[in-house]
Design a protein around this motif. Structure first.
Motif, PDB file in Angstrom:
ATOM      1  N   GLU A 467       0.810  -1.222   0.000  1.00  0.00           N
ATOM      2  CA  GLU A 467       0.000   0.000   0.000  1.00  0.00           C
ATOM      3  C   GLU A 467       0.843   1.271   0.000  1.00  0.00           C
ATOM      4  OE1 GLU A 467       0.169  -2.511   2.149  1.00  0.00           O
ATOM      5  OE2 GLU A 467      -0.829  -2.052   4.049  1.00  0.00           O
ATOM      6  N   ASP A 468       2.161   1.138   0.299  1.00  0.00           N
ATOM      7  CA  ASP A 468       3.022   2.332   0.213  1.00  0.00           C
ATOM      8  C   ASP A 468       3.861   2.323  -1.068  1.00  0.00           C
ATOM      9  OD1 ASP A 468       4.804   0.301   0.716  1.00  0.00           O
ATOM     10  OD2 ASP A 468       5.930   1.397   2.245  1.00  0.00           O
ATOM     11  N   GLY A 469       3.548   1.421  -1.988  1.00  0.00           N
ATOM     12  CA  GLY A 469       4.252   1.405  -3.268  1.00  0.00           C
ATOM     13  C   GLY A 469       5.519   0.568  -3.275  1.00  0.00           C
ATOM     14  N   THR A 470       5.927   0.035  -2.111  1.00  0.00           N
ATOM     15  CA  THR A 470       7.081  -0.871  -2.116  1.00  0.00           C
ATOM     16  C   THR A 470       6.659  -2.210  -2.710  1.00  0.00           C
ATOM     17  OG1 THR A 470       6.619  -1.535   0.155  1.00  0.00           O
ATOM     18  CG2 THR A 470       8.228   0.251  -0.157  1.00  0.00           C
ATOM     19  N   LEU A 496      10.665  -2.060 -13.652  1.00  0.00           N
ATOM     20  CA  LEU A 496       9.513  -1.353 -13.084  1.00  0.00           C
ATOM     21  C   LEU A 496       9.763   0.145 -12.956  1.00  0.00           C
ATOM     22  CD1 LEU A 496       8.583  -3.904 -10.249  1.00  0.00           C
ATOM     23  CD2 LEU A 496       7.478  -3.643 -12.485  1.00  0.00           C
ATOM     24  N   GLY A 497      11.003   0.560 -13.186  1.00  0.00           N
ATOM     25  CA  GLY A 497      11.307   1.979 -13.066  1.00  0.00           C
ATOM     26  C   GLY A 497      11.270   2.462 -11.622  1.00  0.00           C
ATOM     27  N   ILE A 498      11.613   1.595 -10.695  1.00  0.00           N
ATOM     28  CA  ILE A 498      11.626   1.989  -9.288  1.00  0.00           C
ATOM     29  C   ILE A 498      13.028   1.851  -8.722  1.00  0.00           C
ATOM     30  CG2 ILE A 498       9.204   1.386  -8.908  1.00  0.00           C
ATOM     31  CD1 ILE A 498      10.185  -1.230  -7.595  1.00  0.00           C
ATOM     32  N   ASP A 499      13.165   2.235  -7.461  1.00  0.00           N
ATOM     33  CA  ASP A 499      14.446   2.167  -6.799  1.00  0.00           C
ATOM     34  C   ASP A 499      14.662   0.767  -6.229  1.00  0.00           C
ATOM     35  OD1 ASP A 499      16.484   4.301  -5.959  1.00  0.00           O
ATOM     36  OD2 ASP A 499      16.246   3.036  -4.166  1.00  0.00           O
ATOM     37  N   MET A 500      15.903   0.276  -6.282  1.00  0.00           N
ATOM     38  CA  MET A 500      16.190  -1.057  -5.720  1.00  0.00           C
ATOM     39  C   MET A 500      15.811  -1.151  -4.244  1.00  0.00           C
ATOM     40  SD  MET A 500      19.895  -2.089  -7.251  1.00  0.00           S
ATOM     41  CE  MET A 500      20.138  -3.516  -6.190  1.00  0.00           C
ATOM     42  N   ALA A 501      15.947  -0.025  -3.543  1.00  0.00           N
ATOM     43  CA  ALA A 501      15.665  -0.026  -2.094  1.00  0.00           C
ATOM     44  C   ALA A 501      14.186  -0.276  -1.805  1.00  0.00           C
ATOM     45  CB  ALA A 501      16.107   1.291  -1.489  1.00  0.00           C
ATOM     46  N   ALA A 543      -1.018  -2.792 -13.467  1.00  0.00           N
ATOM     47  CA  ALA A 543      -1.029  -1.407 -12.966  1.00  0.00           C
ATOM     48  C   ALA A 543      -1.828  -0.513 -13.907  1.00  0.00           C
ATOM     49  CB  ALA A 543       0.406  -0.898 -12.817  1.00  0.00           C
ATOM     50  N   LEU A 544      -1.625  -0.719 -15.211  1.00  0.00           N
ATOM     51  CA  LEU A 544      -2.368   0.086 -16.199  1.00  0.00           C
ATOM     52  C   LEU A 544      -3.867  -0.189 -16.069  1.00  0.00           C
ATOM     53  CD1 LEU A 544      -0.128  -0.376 -19.391  1.00  0.00           C
ATOM     54  CD2 LEU A 544      -0.162   1.564 -17.805  1.00  0.00           C
ATOM     55  N   GLN A 545      -4.197  -1.454 -15.943  1.00  0.00           N
ATOM     56  CA  GLN A 545      -5.598  -1.861 -15.812  1.00  0.00           C
ATOM     57  C   GLN A 545      -6.237  -1.195 -14.586  1.00  0.00           C
ATOM     58  OE1 GLN A 545      -7.479  -3.860 -17.856  1.00  0.00           O
ATOM     59  NE2 GLN A 545      -9.189  -3.309 -16.492  1.00  0.00           N
ATOM     60  N   ASN A 546      -5.504  -1.249 -13.459  1.00  0.00           N
ATOM     61  CA  ASN A 546      -6.046  -0.691 -12.230  1.00  0.00           C
ATOM     62  C   ASN A 546      -6.219   0.821 -12.332  1.00  0.00           C
ATOM     63  OD1 ASN A 546      -5.823  -3.315 -11.441  1.00  0.00           O
ATOM     64  ND2 ASN A 546      -4.627  -2.940  -9.585  1.00  0.00           N
ATOM     65  N   GLY A 568      -0.020  10.217 -21.874  1.00  0.00           N
ATOM     66  CA  GLY A 568       0.761  11.196 -22.624  1.00  0.00           C
ATOM     67  C   GLY A 568       1.946  11.612 -21.781  1.00  0.00           C
ATOM     68  N   THR A 569       2.009  12.920 -21.454  1.00  0.00           N
ATOM     69  CA  THR A 569       3.119  13.382 -20.618  1.00  0.00           C
ATOM     70  C   THR A 569       2.669  13.602 -19.176  1.00  0.00           C
ATOM     71  OG1 THR A 569       2.592  15.627 -21.305  1.00  0.00           O
ATOM     72  CG2 THR A 569       4.383  14.493 -22.496  1.00  0.00           C
ATOM     73  N   GLU A 570       1.390  13.381 -18.914  1.00  0.00           N
ATOM     74  CA  GLU A 570       0.860  13.675 -17.572  1.00  0.00           C
ATOM     75  C   GLU A 570       0.923  12.432 -16.685  1.00  0.00           C
ATOM     76  OE1 GLU A 570      -3.369  14.821 -15.428  1.00  0.00           O
ATOM     77  OE2 GLU A 570      -3.306  14.448 -17.593  1.00  0.00           O
ATOM     78  N   GLU A 571       1.524  12.604 -15.489  1.00  0.00           N
ATOM     79  CA  GLU A 571       1.559  11.470 -14.556  1.00  0.00           C
ATOM     80  C   GLU A 571       0.190  11.317 -13.908  1.00  0.00           C
ATOM     81  OE1 GLU A 571       4.927  10.936 -11.833  1.00  0.00           O
ATOM     82  OE2 GLU A 571       3.509  10.263 -10.302  1.00  0.00           O
ATOM     83  N   ILE A 572      -0.373  10.117 -14.032  1.00  0.00           N
ATOM     84  CA  ILE A 572      -1.701   9.876 -13.445  1.00  0.00           C
ATOM     85  C   ILE A 572      -1.561   9.328 -12.034  1.00  0.00           C
ATOM     86  CG2 ILE A 572      -3.907   8.652 -13.726  1.00  0.00           C
ATOM     87  CD1 ILE A 572      -3.270  10.695 -15.958  1.00  0.00           C
ATOM     88  N   ALA A 573      -0.665   8.373 -11.860  1.00  0.00           N
ATOM     89  CA  ALA A 573      -0.504   7.792 -10.523  1.00  0.00           C
ATOM     90  C   ALA A 573       0.880   7.194 -10.369  1.00  0.00           C
ATOM     91  CB  ALA A 573      -1.566   6.718 -10.292  1.00  0.00           C
ATOM     92  N   SER A 574       1.459   7.427  -9.205  1.00  0.00           N
ATOM     93  CA  SER A 574       2.752   6.805  -8.890  1.00  0.00           C
ATOM     94  C   SER A 574       2.497   5.367  -8.429  1.00  0.00           C
ATOM     95  CB  SER A 574       3.453   7.571  -7.779  1.00  0.00           C
ATOM     96  OG  SER A 574       2.701   7.436  -6.587  1.00  0.00           O
ATOM     97  N   PHE A 575       3.579   4.587  -8.356  1.00  0.00           N
ATOM     98  CA  PHE A 575       3.439   3.211  -7.858  1.00  0.00           C
ATOM     99  C   PHE A 575       2.810   3.205  -6.475  1.00  0.00           C
ATOM    100  CE2 PHE A 575       4.870  -0.974  -9.208  1.00  0.00           C
ATOM    101  CZ  PHE A 575       5.031  -0.721 -10.557  1.00  0.00           C
TER     102      PHE A 575
END
Lengths: 750, 160
Positions: A467-470, A496-501, A543-546, A568-575
């Motif tokens: 729930e915190d995106g980890t 996934l384009g996220i940080d290893m941490a 993620a896209l589906q959700n 497009g170029t607009e961020e809709i939701a972060s992980f």
């Protein structure tokens, strides 16, 4: 740079704990009420146990129980069996009544302290009835121990037969015969074998903590041996202090598991170094013969090869090892005709087992020496004769009819020749004609990426977003210390384009992680890595589906980018938002599961170059320069790939020049590292590494295997260089000073 | 016997058999498991600790030899939750794989740099020649030790 993370240098995930001394290996772990096990090994090479007197041992304060052949089950197991139902020779008991080598397990003491266990073990007295014994292949062939097992002492494997080698005999091919002998060598992992087993009486749950290469293999062997249902045996992989193959032999687990179950208490069994050298496992001694058939201009028309492998006291893996060797002659060169015959031979010596490369190095040492002798006979440069025969893109491994894809072995030979300054070194070496002689050697070493087409080879990966995106990745990894977990976090973070941490990825645990074949056959990055990429792809789709459902945006307008979903170029939701909203708005966790069956096995190669100087007075060989060129597809963690290759070269130079486990008259190995000479920081030349990165089709980010293939060509390259220096035909390794002096003095006499 | 010594800067008083090995005192009595046992005969270097200013094998030092001495183990290098620069260098230079030799390797290197901060590459290689690493070819380890020397040198240069 194409990637954010792939190909970069990333320290292994637990590097800080290791640097601080906080990483916990199984010998550092403890449990309340834990008991310590001390083993008693046979000092006889071949005998029947008539009686065991344990009274004095039992009188030692702190001793809980003494175990031996007369109070433990007669059921047998095979220390190497990796999968359920695998046909293997089950010949070993937990404690032997029929002793088959000086080092066989005779008894064990469980006590409340290590001191008490050790003291008691020293007070066990055993009465033996001696039997005739054999300490090498020749003595077994002479019939000394024919009835050691109901199946006999020699286990012939099915021959590999491609084309028609006999046809070549009558043709006008040039026949080159060579003989190879390999000494028994040890893995010498800094962490010895050991494990902790715990049995909870009430639940009937057995848990084994072990630094092993396959938790599911340990489970199937131990559960079957102890007649437990599989879900009652949990095996947890612990931080591993090196394996190189030795920890795919289940040596301490059956013993500790049995004792824990009998006593209903946690027990720890850690092999001391002498126990490791004497009783654990070593790489088989081997004698091999190769007849190579070549055209006058150096084209290899066929190979007729035979090898006898000294299994030691139990067949263990050696039958499979001998068989696998036949699969390794067609990975570097086009070999239109091949016959390979082999056998596992029982001797009353330490049990042989898996070693890094699983016969690829042994086969390469045999074959490369033959190629060198052919090159000399035909007056062709060793690099050139290899260029004539090495695979090129589009070739197929004709034994298994599997494409080698964009194999880069030819390029590795060409680039290596330049980087190593092969021609220049060759010319310069000619000036050394006195006491010190110099030579160069080149060798091709090839391996595999997983089992395909042999055996089932699939991967399973589950990923869930918190729930915190980890992110939590659930899969079965066995990190030997070379950074598998790190490489997999890098791949997932990249995908996934996220940080290893942000990633949690724990190692194998049969109670938690999905079924897997284990870390064998260089399959981890190639097969499981590819599975991970599939899972990441599916997770991004989910993620896209959700996001589409939550934000009411058509699916085809959305893409994943940099750890977020964008329109497009607009961020809709972060992980983080997707993770949270999936749970609280859609009532389902964002997760994905991938299953991947591997159906490819491209060529993966190392071409190694060595320059040596031989002191003809002392027989001492010094390696002056070394270059390892690797067709790796794509390095995932560059620094770790380089480190692994340099480590493999260190290990291979040791095997080529000095490592040898010597036995006494009873076949008992010298138990001390004083008598087993390892390469140190002062013995090595600069080890240069050059990576050729042409991505493979199926591997994750184009990666191919590295850990085993790095070791394959080393001994062959060194042997080639020594023979170049001396003009000799030596291939009985190690080429230690003694053997070189012996050769030189024989030559002088002639 | 009663023994008193300084361990990682703290006074330790113990009542142990005189023949107990330092490695057992550290690992079993004091639960400092960072020091690893690799061979129990001084051949592999995994148990290297620093006694006064010398690298020693904890498997070869006995309790009766400890009185009044200063022992530094891998656990004593970290200060206020920060790794020693040498530990950091091992991490950053990719000098750690399986890690089982790491504690001993770092302690041998630490003893060298205490006594000879400007050690040459050959001196570094000799200082760790008794520490066996089976994963690497020692190159990244040597580089890690050299990088600390470089760091010290640039610090000195900055102070001038």
């Amino acid at each position: 740079m194409k990637y954010h993370l792939i190909g970069k240098n990333v320290p292994v995930c637990d590097a800080k704990e290791k640097a601080a001394g906080r990483a916990r290996y199984v010998s550092d772990m403890s449990f309340p009420g834990i008991l310590y096990i001390e083993m008693v090994f046979s000092t006889k090479p071949h005998a029947l146990i008539k009686s065991i007197d344990t009274k004095a041992a039992e009188a030692v304060p702190g001793v809980i129980r003494v175990f031996h052949c007369f109070n433990t089950p007669k059921r047998t197991f095979n220390r190497f069996r990796t999968v359920y139902g695998q046909p293997v020779y089950e010949q070993e008991r937990i404690f032997a009544d029929h002793i088959r080598f000086a080092g066989d397990r005779v008894a064990a003491v469980a006590a409340t302290s290590r001191e008490a266990a050790r003291k008691a073990a020293g007070r066990i007295s055993v009465t033996y009835q001696d039997l005739p014994f054999s300490l090498n292949i020749q003595e077994t062939s002479d019939g000394r121990i024919d009835d050691i097992f109901p199946d006999g002492a020699v286990y012939e494997t099915p021959a590999v037969d491609i084309g028609d080698v006999d046809e070549l005999k009558s043709a006008d091919a040039v026949q080159v015969t060579t003989h190879t002998e390999l000494a028994r060598i040890c893995h010498v992992t800094m962490e010895t074998h050991g494990c902790i087993a715990n049995y909870e009486m009430d639940s009937g749950q057995l848990t084994i903590y072990t630094p092993c290469q396959s938790v599911f293999s340990v489970r199937t062997v131990v559960a079957d041996l102890l007649e437990l249902p599989y879900h009652r045996v949990r095996v947890v992989k612990t931080t591993m202090g090196g394996s190189f193959g030795c920890k795919q032999e289940w040596i301490t687990e059956p013993v500790a598991a049995y004792i824990a179950k009998e006593l209903g208490r946690p027990v720890q069994l850690i092999y001391s170094r002498p126990a490791e050298q004497v009783s654990a496992v070593s790489r088989c001694p081997l004698t091999g013969d190769v007849t190579g058939y070549y055209t006058a201009d150096g084209v290899l028309k066929g190979i007729d090869a035979d090898a006898s492998l000294d299994a030691g006291a139990y067949v263990g893996n050696t039958y499979d090892y001998a068989m696998a060797m036949g699969y390794k002659f067609t990975r570097s060169y086009r070999v239109p005709n091949l016959r390979f015959t082999s056998r596992a031979v029982i001797t009353n010596t330490p049990v042989s087992g898996a070693f890094r490369g699983w016969t690829s190095p042994e086969a390469a040492t045999m074959l490369e020496h033959n190629v060198n002798m052919a090159a000399r006979r035909l007056g062709i440069d060793p690099v050139n004769i290899r260029l004539k025969n090495a695979y090129v893109e589009g070739d197929v491994d004709n034994r298994i009819n599997v494409p080698l894809e964009n194999t880069q072995i030819t390029r590795a030979l060409k680039e290596g020749r330049e980087l190593f300054a092969w021609d220049q070194k060759k010319a310069e070496n000619a000036a050394y004609t006195g006491r010190f002689l110099r030579g160069v050697g080149v060798a091709c070493g090839s391996h595999v990426n997983g089992y395909f087409p042999r055996k089932q080879d699939f991967g399973t990966v589950d990923i869930a977003v918190n729930e915190d995106g980890t992110v939590q990745i659930n899969m079965t990894l066995h990190d030997h210390g070379c950074g598998s977990v790190t490489a997999f976090k890098m791949m997932a973070a990249e995908a996934l384009g996220i940080d290893m941490a942000q990633i949690l990825l724990r190692e194998a645990d049969t109670a938690v992680t999905p079924f897997d074949m284990g870390c064998f056959s260089s399959r981890t990055v190639y097969v499981l890595g590819r599975t991970l990429i599939e899972a990441c792809g599916k997770l991004k789709q989910a993620a896209l589906q959700n996001v589409s459902e939550i934000h009411h945006i058509p699916l085809d307008k959305l893409t994943c980018c940099g750890g977020a979903v964008v329109c497009g170029t607009e961020e809709i939701a972060s992980f983080k938002e997707i993770g949270r909203d999936s749970i609280f708005k859609l009532q389902r966790q964002l997760r994905a599961s991938a299953h991947y069956v591997n159906t490819t096995n491209p060529g993966v190669h190392g071409v190694h170059f060595a320059q040596v100087e031989v002191d003809t007075c002392t027989g001492f060989v010094k390696v002056l320069d070394y270059l390892a060129v690797h067709d790796i597809g794509q390095a995932i963690n560059r620094g770790m790939c380089v480190g692994q290759i340099q480590g493999a070269v260190m290990m291979g130079i040791g095997a080529a020049l000095q490592e040898k486990l010597c036995l006494d008259r009873n076949g008992q190995p010298k138990s001390s590292l004083k008598d087993y000479h390892l390469m140190t920081s002062c013995d090595l030349p600069p080890i240069r590494v050059h990576l050729i990165e042409e991505p493979s089709k199926e591997g994750p980010y184009g990666a191919k295997s590295i850990g085993e293939v790095a070791y394959v060509a080393v001994a062959a390259a060194i042997v080639g260089a020594v023979n170049d220096a001396l003009g000799s035909d030596l291939c009985a390794i190690p080429l230690d000073p003694e053997s070189i002096v012996r050769y030189l003095s024989t030559k002088e006499e002639q | 016997m009663q023994i008193s010594f300084i361990l990682n800067g703290k006074e330790i008083h113990l009542d142990v058999p005189p023949e107990r090995r330092l490695i057992d005192i550290l690992r079993n009595d004091l639960h400092l498991t960072g020091t690893k046992e690799g061979c129990a005969e001084g051949e592999c270097g995994a148990c290297t600790v620093i006694m006064d200013r010398q690298a020693v094998h904890a498997c070869l030092v006995l309790a009766c030899q400890l009185n009044g001495h200063r022992i530094l183990t891998i656990e004593g290098l970290e200060q206020d939750g920060r790794l020693d620069p040498l530990q950091e260098a091992f991490v950053n230079e990719m000098a750690i794989q399986c890690g089982y030799c790491t504690s001993g390797m770092i302690m041998s290197a630490k003893a060298l740099l205490m006594n000879n901060p400007g050690a040459s590459e050959q001196e570094i290689r000799e200082a760790i020649a008794g520490n066996i690493c089976r994963c690497s070819g020692y190159e990244q380890i040597v580089k890690a030790i050299q990088s600390v020397q470089d760091g010290e040198r640039s610090k000195e240069a900055g102070n001038d």
